[in-house]
Design a protein around this motif. Structure first.
Motif, PDB file in Angstrom:
ATOM      1  N   TYR A 198      19.824 -14.027   6.746  1.00  0.00           N
ATOM      2  CA  TYR A 198      20.664 -14.152   6.421  1.00  0.00           C
ATOM      3  C   TYR A 198      20.592 -14.136   5.110  1.00  0.00           C
ATOM      4  CZ  TYR A 198      24.990 -16.494   3.294  1.00  0.00           C
ATOM      5  OH  TYR A 198      25.567 -16.959   2.439  1.00  0.00           O
ATOM      6  N   ALA A 199      19.697 -14.859   4.245  1.00  0.00           N
ATOM      7  CA  ALA A 199      18.956 -15.428   2.869  1.00  0.00           C
ATOM      8  C   ALA A 199      18.754 -13.728   2.581  1.00  0.00           C
ATOM      9  CB  ALA A 199      18.408 -16.010   3.238  1.00  0.00           C
ATOM     10  N   HIS A 237      19.200 -12.085  -1.552  1.00  0.00           N
ATOM     11  CA  HIS A 237      17.779 -11.584  -1.784  1.00  0.00           C
ATOM     12  C   HIS A 237      17.881 -10.150  -2.403  1.00  0.00           C
ATOM     13  CE1 HIS A 237      14.321 -11.271  -3.546  1.00  0.00           C
ATOM     14  NE2 HIS A 237      14.074 -10.090  -3.562  1.00  0.00           N
ATOM     15  N   GLN A 238      18.818  -9.162  -1.635  1.00  0.00           N
ATOM     16  CA  GLN A 238      18.976  -7.689  -1.730  1.00  0.00           C
ATOM     17  C   GLN A 238      20.113  -7.683  -2.921  1.00  0.00           C
ATOM     18  OE1 GLN A 238      18.797  -6.026   1.028  1.00  0.00           O
ATOM     19  NE2 GLN A 238      16.716  -5.273   0.776  1.00  0.00           N
ATOM     20  N   HIS A 248      19.102 -15.224  -7.747  1.00  0.00           N
ATOM     21  CA  HIS A 248      17.745 -15.027  -6.850  1.00  0.00           C
ATOM     22  C   HIS A 248      18.066 -16.008  -5.312  1.00  0.00           C
ATOM     23  CE1 HIS A 248      13.450 -14.607  -5.847  1.00  0.00           C
ATOM     24  NE2 HIS A 248      13.402 -15.483  -5.845  1.00  0.00           N
ATOM     25  N   ALA A 249      17.850 -15.371  -4.145  1.00  0.00           N
ATOM     26  CA  ALA A 249      17.383 -15.742  -3.592  1.00  0.00           C
ATOM     27  C   ALA A 249      16.312 -15.323  -2.967  1.00  0.00           C
ATOM     28  CB  ALA A 249      18.684 -15.533  -2.004  1.00  0.00           C
ATOM     29  N   ALA A 250      15.384 -17.283  -2.326  1.00  0.00           N
ATOM     30  CA  ALA A 250      13.843 -17.229  -1.812  1.00  0.00           C
ATOM     31  C   ALA A 250      13.915 -17.939  -0.321  1.00  0.00           C
ATOM     32  CB  ALA A 250      13.267 -17.017  -2.714  1.00  0.00           C
ATOM     33  N   GLN A 251      13.082 -18.190   0.079  1.00  0.00           N
ATOM     34  CA  GLN A 251      12.502 -18.505   1.379  1.00  0.00           C
ATOM     35  C   GLN A 251      11.709 -19.060   1.601  1.00  0.00           C
ATOM     36  OE1 GLN A 251      11.706 -16.591   4.931  1.00  0.00           O
ATOM     37  NE2 GLN A 251      13.408 -17.917   6.019  1.00  0.00           N
ATOM     38  N   PHE A 291      10.971 -12.332  -2.033  1.00  0.00           N
ATOM     39  CA  PHE A 291      11.450 -12.834  -1.383  1.00  0.00           C
ATOM     40  C   PHE A 291      10.825 -14.142  -0.536  1.00  0.00           C
ATOM     41  CE2 PHE A 291      13.558 -13.617   3.840  1.00  0.00           C
ATOM     42  CZ  PHE A 291      14.220 -14.476   3.286  1.00  0.00           C
ATOM     43  N   ARG A 292       9.964 -14.482   0.989  1.00  0.00           N
ATOM     44  CA  ARG A 292       9.677 -14.956   1.034  1.00  0.00           C
ATOM     45  C   ARG A 292       8.369 -15.220   0.362  1.00  0.00           C
ATOM     46  NH1 ARG A 292       9.874 -12.754   6.703  1.00  0.00           N
ATOM     47  NH2 ARG A 292      11.511 -13.872   6.947  1.00  0.00           N
TER      48      ARG A 292
END
Length: 221
Positions: free
Chosen positions: A162-163, A167-168, A176-179, A212-213
């Motif tokens: 999901y995260a 991000h995309q 901004h989505a990040a893990q 992202f990661r």
């Protein structure tokens, strides 16, 4: 000012990260189940000159979680940064061969459905603001499934997927989505995974807006 919202507020990583964002001028919204616990954390931050307030909610209760985030935004200001990092319940960590379909209800509500609830609650404000950051913090089973903790491994994988999609999908909107993957234990004595070091890492992920990661340290062999 805008608000940093922490889902899963605790006295270790959560407090350290809230303190780090608070030093940058963010108001701090703390979310966990126990209001007395939240009040104590907020008082500690206020003693350091940081604006903070607690909003009690169980992440497995979508209505309560949405209400807490709505109240935080209305009381403190638009939520610009959301961090989802509650500690999974021990019941989620059964071996894979002992795990039933019903055993997945809790982990999926905790690590898959709740993040979706949070994002849906804060995304309108981020869009109105024109920027935002969604931070997801997980253990190593999110990227390396562990048959000893099947529920968490399955649910973390769903959260990761999901995260990554966020991000995309949200990058064109300046959100901004990040893990951050933390492979080992969080310890004050760790050079790479102490609460203070991890808080700096999470602030850097927010401010630098890279991939992202991220990993706090390499995965063990």
């Amino acid at each position: 000012m805008t608000t940093y919202a922490l889902i899963g507020a605790g006295s270790g990583l959560g407090l350290a990260t809230a303190r780090r964002f608070g030093r940058e001028g963010f108001d701090i919204a703390l979310v966990s189940r126990n209001q007395d616990h939240l009040d104590a954390l907020a008082a500690e931050l206020k003693g350091e000159g940081i604006s903070a307030r607690g909003f009690a909610a169980d992440v497995r209760d979508p209505q309560a979680l949405t209400a807490a985030l709505d109240a935080a935004s209305a009381t403190l200001g638009v939520i610009e940064v959301l961090q989802y990092s509650p500690v999974p319940h021990p019941d989620f960590m059964k071996p894979v061969l002992d795990t039933t379909a019903e055993d997945l209800d809790g982990p999926l509500a905790f690590s898959a459905k709740a993040p979706v609830t949070c994002v849906n609650a804060v995304l309108p404000g981020m869009r109105e603001l024109g920027r935002g950051t969604l931070l997801f913090v997980n253990g190593s089973s999110a990227v390396r499934p562990n048959p000893k903790v099947a529920g968490t491994s399955i649910a973390f994988a769903a959260e990761s997927a999901y995260a990554a999609m966020l991000h995309q999908a949200l990058a064109p909107e300046n959100i901004h989505a990040a893990q951050l993957i933390i492979p080992g234990a969080i310890s004050p004595d760790s050079e790479q995974s102490s609460p203070t070091v991890l808080a700096e890492r999470l602030y850097a992920i927010h401010s630098e807006r890279g991939d992202f990661r991220h990993y706090s340290e390499p995965l063990p062999d």
